[in-house]
Write a protein that holds these residues in place. Sequence first.
Motif, PDB file in Angstrom:
ATOM      1  N   ASP A  33       0.944  -1.304   0.075  1.00 15.33           N
ATOM      2  CA  ASP A  33       0.021  -0.085  -0.103  1.00 15.33           C
ATOM      3  C   ASP A  33       0.926   1.966   0.255  1.00 15.33           C
ATOM      4  O   ASP A  33       0.375   2.162  -0.347  1.00 15.33           O
ATOM      5  N   HIS A  50       3.432   6.710   5.516  1.00 17.62           N
ATOM      6  CA  HIS A  50       1.639   6.811   4.363  1.00 17.62           C
ATOM      7  C   HIS A  50       1.165   6.059   5.302  1.00 17.62           C
ATOM      8  O   HIS A  50       0.326   6.074   5.253  1.00 17.62           O
ATOM      9  N   TYR A  51       1.275   5.484   6.789  1.00 22.56           N
ATOM     10  CA  TYR A  51       0.543   5.070   7.851  1.00 22.56           C
ATOM     11  C   TYR A  51       1.091   5.960   9.161  1.00 22.56           C
ATOM     12  O   TYR A  51       1.244   5.434   9.850  1.00 22.56           O
ATOM     13  N   ARG A  78       0.090  11.882   7.261  1.00 25.66           N
ATOM     14  CA  ARG A  78       0.129  11.320   6.029  1.00 25.66           C
ATOM     15  C   ARG A  78      -1.762  11.254   5.788  1.00 25.66           C
ATOM     16  O   ARG A  78      -2.105  10.504   4.650  1.00 25.66           O
ATOM     17  N   HIS A  91      -3.571   8.870   7.611  1.00 26.34           N
ATOM     18  CA  HIS A  91      -4.023   6.983   7.544  1.00 26.34           C
ATOM     19  C   HIS A  91      -4.856   7.248   9.274  1.00 26.34           C
ATOM     20  O   HIS A  91      -4.848   7.296   8.927  1.00 26.34           O
ATOM     21  N   PRO A 143      -3.535   4.792  11.619  1.00 24.99           N
ATOM     22  CA  PRO A 143      -2.211   4.796  11.696  1.00 24.99           C
ATOM     23  C   PRO A 143      -1.495   3.624  12.542  1.00 24.99           C
ATOM     24  O   PRO A 143      -1.891   3.285  13.597  1.00 24.99           O
TER      25      PRO A 143
END
Length: 353
Positions: A243, A252-253, A257, A259, A262
Amino acid sequence: MSASRIAISLFSGAGGLDLGAEQAGYAVAAAVERDHDAAATMEKNFSHLQAPVIQADILDVPTTDILAAAGLSQGQRPDLLIGGPPCTPFSKSGFWLDWKRAGLDPDASLLQAYTRVLAEARPRAFVLENVYALTYNNKASRPAYERLLREIDAAGYDWRAKVMNAADHGVPQARPRLFVIGVPRGERLPEHPDATHGGTWERRASGSVERPHVTAGEALEGLVTDPEPEEQLRGQYAALLADVPPGGNYLHYTEERGHADPLFKWRSRYWSFLLKLDPARPSPTIQAQPGPNVGPFHWDNRRLRVAEAKRLFTYPDSFEFVGTRASVQAQLGNSVPPLLARQVIQQITDAAS
């Protein structure tokens, strides 16, 4: 020997500097490399070697033995000395270790092995490569760097030093390295080569505006490779890579960002954790001994294959590495991109013409 200019190589590794030297018109006639696989890689790919690679600790190898291995008789000087002493003491990635920050790594003495051969072999020119963190103003780096420059001066050489980003010279990898070049005092001192490419590196402009950086996608285009057993990620974080967008990483996680669930705190990991190549940009620096979740990984959610890593370092497709996958990774990650090495050494060739 077909080439008229003779080079000797210290800390040769797989031969990235050496390949650049040969492309710039020198014959690498002798090499010192204690790692068995790297020495075997050198012997497989370099035809100008006058004797087997000297597989020993450089601290135990007299300069006279190196010159003899190159076929140089007493009183003869090599045209070029090249080498990149191991960067363990100065690598930015290791400054979390107290003993590194204090400058206590015994490998720091390998810089002195280089300057010892420089003073005794009296080459007509030299190139020394190292991590750019050697120039940092801290307890580990600054005293070692200043001592290195004093010893070069004491050996009777003028020098120039510059940190160069490989991507600015057509290499499809952002890889900043320090290059110290020099000639005997009073002779024409070459300049470092000008950048041929440019783009954004670490959120700032880098290189030349004439041509954009060569991207990973351009470098790997058309390359057909077979799957490798070691290419699939395993462990608790392996499934997360799919992902992560190209060019992204573990951030990204994070909540920052956006998510929804997280998994990591902002800046809680190394930037290279779950780092994925972006085909539209040069590769980030490829390390010699990455951890199990350290990239850059391919945008197809796997580790880079050997043939792909060779392209990102500008080794020819025909260049053969010896050893296990981990050994080849180390040889590549410790090496100088041959294209960058050729451009640096070509400046010496041109100045001597």
